[in-house]
Design a protein around this motif. Structure first.
Motif, PDB file in Angstrom:
ATOM      1  N   GLU A 114      -6.477 -10.198 -37.537  1.00 34.04           N
ATOM      2  CA  GLU A 114      -6.286 -11.645 -37.670  1.00 34.04           C
ATOM      3  C   GLU A 114      -7.620 -12.387 -37.574  1.00 34.04           C
ATOM      4  O   GLU A 114      -7.879 -13.316 -38.345  1.00 34.04           O
ATOM      5  CB  GLU A 114      -5.333 -12.143 -36.583  1.00 34.04           C
ATOM      6  CG  GLU A 114      -3.890 -11.693 -36.763  1.00 34.04           C
ATOM      7  CD  GLU A 114      -3.015 -12.147 -35.613  1.00 34.04           C
ATOM      8  OE1 GLU A 114      -2.208 -13.071 -35.822  1.00 34.04           O
ATOM      9  OE2 GLU A 114      -3.153 -11.578 -34.511  1.00 34.04           O
ATOM     10  N   TRP A 156      -9.480 -12.063 -40.809  1.00 33.41           N
ATOM     11  CA  TRP A 156      -8.997 -12.970 -41.857  1.00 33.41           C
ATOM     12  C   TRP A 156      -9.618 -14.357 -41.691  1.00 33.41           C
ATOM     13  O   TRP A 156     -10.056 -14.969 -42.677  1.00 33.41           O
ATOM     14  CB  TRP A 156      -7.470 -13.094 -41.798  1.00 33.41           C
ATOM     15  CG  TRP A 156      -6.708 -11.987 -42.454  1.00 33.41           C
ATOM     16  CD1 TRP A 156      -5.895 -11.080 -41.861  1.00 33.41           C
ATOM     17  CD2 TRP A 156      -6.672 -11.684 -43.860  1.00 33.41           C
ATOM     18  NE1 TRP A 156      -5.352 -10.220 -42.793  1.00 33.41           N
ATOM     19  CE2 TRP A 156      -5.812 -10.572 -44.025  1.00 33.41           C
ATOM     20  CE3 TRP A 156      -7.285 -12.235 -44.985  1.00 33.41           C
ATOM     21  CZ2 TRP A 156      -5.557 -10.006 -45.264  1.00 33.41           C
ATOM     22  CZ3 TRP A 156      -7.031 -11.668 -46.227  1.00 33.41           C
ATOM     23  CH2 TRP A 156      -6.186 -10.578 -46.365  1.00 33.41           C
ATOM     24  N   ILE A 157      -9.654 -14.859 -40.466  1.00 29.63           N
ATOM     25  CA  ILE A 157     -10.195 -16.201 -40.220  1.00 29.63           C
ATOM     26  C   ILE A 157     -11.646 -16.283 -40.672  1.00 29.63           C
ATOM     27  O   ILE A 157     -12.062 -17.229 -41.349  1.00 29.63           O
ATOM     28  CB  ILE A 157     -10.074 -16.571 -38.730  1.00 29.63           C
ATOM     29  CG1 ILE A 157      -8.595 -16.732 -38.344  1.00 29.63           C
ATOM     30  CG2 ILE A 157     -10.837 -17.862 -38.421  1.00 29.63           C
ATOM     31  CD1 ILE A 157      -8.366 -16.879 -36.850  1.00 29.63           C
ATOM     32  N   ILE A 208     -12.114 -15.264 -44.889  1.00 29.77           N
ATOM     33  CA  ILE A 208     -11.622 -16.302 -45.801  1.00 29.77           C
ATOM     34  C   ILE A 208     -12.507 -17.544 -45.709  1.00 29.77           C
ATOM     35  O   ILE A 208     -12.788 -18.203 -46.709  1.00 29.77           O
ATOM     36  CB  ILE A 208     -10.152 -16.651 -45.481  1.00 29.77           C
ATOM     37  CG1 ILE A 208      -9.247 -15.473 -45.852  1.00 29.77           C
ATOM     38  CG2 ILE A 208      -9.705 -17.897 -46.235  1.00 29.77           C
ATOM     39  CD1 ILE A 208      -7.790 -15.662 -45.491  1.00 29.77           C
ATOM     40  N   SER A 230     -10.447 -28.772 -37.498  1.00 26.81           N
ATOM     41  CA  SER A 230     -10.272 -27.480 -36.808  1.00 26.81           C
ATOM     42  C   SER A 230     -10.774 -27.534 -35.374  1.00 26.81           C
ATOM     43  O   SER A 230     -10.439 -26.667 -34.563  1.00 26.81           O
ATOM     44  CB  SER A 230     -10.986 -26.367 -37.575  1.00 26.81           C
ATOM     45  OG  SER A 230     -12.391 -26.578 -37.629  1.00 26.81           O
ATOM     46  N   HIS A 233      -4.067 -19.636 -34.855  1.00 25.23           N
ATOM     47  CA  HIS A 233      -3.590 -19.321 -36.200  1.00 25.23           C
ATOM     48  C   HIS A 233      -3.725 -20.509 -37.149  1.00 25.23           C
ATOM     49  O   HIS A 233      -3.822 -20.325 -38.360  1.00 25.23           O
ATOM     50  CB  HIS A 233      -2.131 -18.858 -36.141  1.00 25.23           C
ATOM     51  CG  HIS A 233      -1.951 -17.571 -35.392  1.00 25.23           C
ATOM     52  ND1 HIS A 233      -1.563 -17.540 -34.074  1.00 25.23           N
ATOM     53  CD2 HIS A 233      -2.127 -16.275 -35.771  1.00 25.23           C
ATOM     54  CE1 HIS A 233      -1.492 -16.286 -33.658  1.00 25.23           C
ATOM     55  NE2 HIS A 233      -1.826 -15.490 -34.669  1.00 25.23           N
ATOM     56  N   LEU A 272      -6.703 -20.907 -39.865  1.00 25.71           N
ATOM     57  CA  LEU A 272      -6.650 -20.483 -41.272  1.00 25.71           C
ATOM     58  C   LEU A 272      -6.434 -21.687 -42.186  1.00 25.71           C
ATOM     59  O   LEU A 272      -7.034 -21.774 -43.265  1.00 25.71           O
ATOM     60  CB  LEU A 272      -5.524 -19.471 -41.484  1.00 25.71           C
ATOM     61  CG  LEU A 272      -5.820 -18.016 -41.134  1.00 25.71           C
ATOM     62  CD1 LEU A 272      -4.541 -17.193 -41.179  1.00 25.71           C
ATOM     63  CD2 LEU A 272      -6.855 -17.441 -42.100  1.00 25.71           C
ATOM     64  N   SER A 327     -10.459 -22.027 -42.413  1.00 20.90           N
ATOM     65  CA  SER A 327     -10.763 -20.941 -43.336  1.00 20.90           C
ATOM     66  C   SER A 327     -10.608 -21.323 -44.805  1.00 20.90           C
ATOM     67  O   SER A 327     -11.531 -21.140 -45.606  1.00 20.90           O
ATOM     68  CB  SER A 327      -9.888 -19.723 -43.013  1.00 20.90           C
ATOM     69  OG  SER A 327     -10.144 -19.250 -41.713  1.00 20.90           O
TER      70      SER A 327
END
Length: 428
Positions: free
Chosen positions: A50, A53-54, A57, A96, A103, A106, A110
């Motif tokens: 996870e 991904w942050i 991306i 952000s 979560h 994202l 991201s």
């Protein structure tokens, strides 16, 4: 000072703007590994996949939409999308910074920052390619290498700012401070980023490129030819290896009990020497003229050697020496990312350089996202940080083979073309 003088020297201003925007805006997202380390400490239950991904991306999402970015340039020019992207980065950081559920990063960081970051990067390369086209070969190589130093210098500088700001104020306040810095930069850089002053010697190239693109008469078969597919596989796996290594580097070093401050210093030294290697490339080519396509398998092979050295040294009592191959690994990313625009001129038709570069950007973005995620998945499953280095080594082996095959196929094609030309001449 007359208009022609401004026109002939404005390219230097564009290079400076591109360089600074990459330091501040692109450099931030490439330093996000520092933030991820803090997330891991604050949210120990979140998986490495996870977190990957942050970060990934946020670095490269927009690259997947490179054709859309190219369309926006043709429709609105360079300045409006550039300013819009700068503002998007600022808004993304501010929003952000108030998020408490990790979560949601994202959505708030991201995707928007990843898109805007890629727009800034792509527009900078394209507009510098107009002010200094490949027909001015030595200037073009020099300019491409100078602007490409922006983001390694960026994560050398921004990583230090991020690290010190997190230590003092926490990651949320850090984002607000960086947003204010980016706001100041946007007010200065945005209004003077323009293609209005392209010199007369290159304006015809600009018009031709736009006409060819708008007419859409390009030979699309080249995008699906075997050499191009294999070459792009090499780009994809090289970038996957680089970003997998860099995004997890802080966590990897802290696993070996390297103090956080020293890990951050090693990361920044990597960025500093990455930038230095980019500046040395045009000097090397000047004194040792060679086809730049050969630099790609060379940089991948040396990257393999340095990763193996890093892997070996970190498991010894002299693990402090691992800083040397970490620094030298910057040569791999220096070549791979700084020469993509230029090598596009060799792989594609001369009037398809920009489109070829966009193709490179899409594949690069896939690698930037895919590499860290694969590393994170193996890390979650094995719970061993060896998987980070090992996956990068596998990626680079694939790259080396891919680049080698492409060069062999290209040389064979050139040889066949030369033979057919000689046969035609002899027939006449």
């Amino acid at each position: 000072m007359d208009f022609e003088t401004v026109r002939n020297h404005y390219g230097s201003v564009i290079v400076l703007i591109t360089f600074l925007s990459r330091i501040i805006f692109v450099g931030f997202c490439w330093s996000y590994g520092t933030v991820i380390v803090h997330f891991k400490k604050e949210y120990p239950m979140i998986s490495d996949t996870e977190l990957s991904w942050i970060g990934s991306i946020g670095q490269s999402f927009g690259g997947l939409l490179a054709p859309v970015i190219f369309f926006l340039v043709r429709r609105y020019g360079y300045q409006i999308p550039f300013i819009f992207s700068l503002v998007t980065c600022i808004i993304s950081l501010l929003i952000s910074s108030i998020v408490h559920n990790i979560h949601w990063l994202l959505i708030t960081y991201s995707f928007p920052y990843g898109f805007a970051n890629s727009v800034i990067f792509i527009l900078g390369t394209l507009i510098c390619g107009l002010y200094y086209p490949i027909s001015q070969y030595s200037k073009h190589i020099l300019v491409m290498c100078i602007i490409s130093t922006g983001f390694p210098m960026g994560y050398h500088i921004m990583s230090a700012l991020i690290f010190s700001s997190i230590e003092r104020y926490g990651w949320q306040s850090m984002k607000r401070h960086i947003a204010l810095l980016e706001l100041l930069a946007s007010c200065i850089l945005g209004p003077i980023f323009t293609a209005k002053y392209i010199p007369n010697t290159t304006s015809e190239h600009y018009r031709t490129t736009i006409t060819v693109t708008q007419n859409n008469n390009n030979n699309r078969k080249i995008y699906f030819s075997l050499p191009i597919i294999i070459w792009m596989l090499g780009i994809f796996t090289t970038v996957s290896a680089i970003n997998n290594f860099l995004l997890h580097l802080h966590m990897y070093l802290e696993y070996f009990a390297i103090p956080p401050a020293r890990a951050d210093l090693w990361f920044r030294l990597h960025g500093l020497f990455d930038a230095l290697f980019r500046l040395l490339i045009p000097i090397f080519i000047h004194f040792y003229p060679m086809n730049i396509i050969y630099l790609f398998p060379i940089c991948v092979f040396t990257g393999l050697i340095f990763l193996l050295l890093i892997f070996g040294l970190l498991y010894t009592s002299i693990n402090a020496l691992a800083v040397l191959p970490i620094i030298l690994f910057g040569f791999t990313s220096a070549v791979t990312t700084s020469l993509q625009y230029t090598v596009s001129n060799q792989l594609f038709e001369s009037d398809q350089t920009e489109q070829g570069y966009i193709y490179h950007v899409i594949i690069t973005s896939l690698g930037l996202i895919f590499g860290p995620v694969v590393g994170g998945i193996f890390l979650d499953r094995t719970r061993s940080y060896k998987s980070i280095i090992l996956t990068s080594i596998v990626f680079l082996w694939i790259s080396f083979i891919s680049f080698g095959i492409t060069i062999l196929l290209s040389n064979k094609k050139k040889k066949n073309n030369n033979e057919s030309e000689q046969n035609q001449i002899s027939t006449l």
